[in-house]
Design a protein around this motif. Sequence first.
Motif: not given
Length: 277
Positions: A126-155
């Motif tokens: 906002l401070a840099e003057g870039y546009p904003v809106t109150d309009e709802a987004s219109h998403s296109v349904l896609k398929r996300f297939v997770p490939r979990f990398d346990e190197r990011w997580q500790a138990s």
Amino acid sequence: MSNLITSSEAFARLGDPNVVFADVRFVLGELESGHEAYKLSHIPGAVFFDLNADLSGPKETHGGGHPLPHPDLFADKLGRASIDEHTEVIVYDDQGGSIASRLWWMLKHAGHERVKLLVGGFSGWLAEGYPVTDEASHSVLKRFVPRFDERWQASMADVKVGIGSEGRVLIDSRIPKRYTGEDATKYLKAGHIPGAINHYWENGSPDGRFLDANAQKERFRDIDTDREIIVYCGAGVTACPNVLALTEAGYTRVKLYVGSWSDWISYSENPIATGEE
């Protein structure tokens, strides 16, 4: 490659069908404030992710205050937000990156590499003057297939094994008074995990603007880059900006203890330390 993106760089990606802006504004203790802010004004085309509903699962006896959601539910949310393996995701909040970093980490953990944090967040945009809106987004349904990398997580078991180990560093990301145990107002037990050092997450984004790689390197100059690092906070959220900061600074063996302090103290046998290490 940097995990950060400036407002000018992000603006150049507006309208690109392979780029999704993810609004992750959320104020702890004010559960609807983020979504209400999104409905009033957001980056054009941005989709909203709620910390509790989308980025967390139900609380149980153990697992902490913000356990991970079921993988299928998270993947479904991403697909409904037009995110698949080809999508670049730009995450932002208005809390210094503390909430947006949780989505950044979850995407990294799920095997998605093309994700960046908007420097300065929504206020910076906002401070840099870039546009904003109150309009709802219109998403296109896609398929996300997770490939979990346990190197990011500790138990919790990883954390216990690491206590006292020369090859590991345990970082507590909470405000110093909670780390030392002086502030006992939020959790049933006060203090920190023995051996942990304190690096308050907010020092990585003073005035809400995430610091660059060189500044983050300076923050963590006391930690060798070849050591394994496990990061925690109170409930697995505000540790994420420290995970991002360490990664941006060039550390490659950084893990999040998702359950964090709230999970640690749910086991009566786990040791607790107070004061400074």
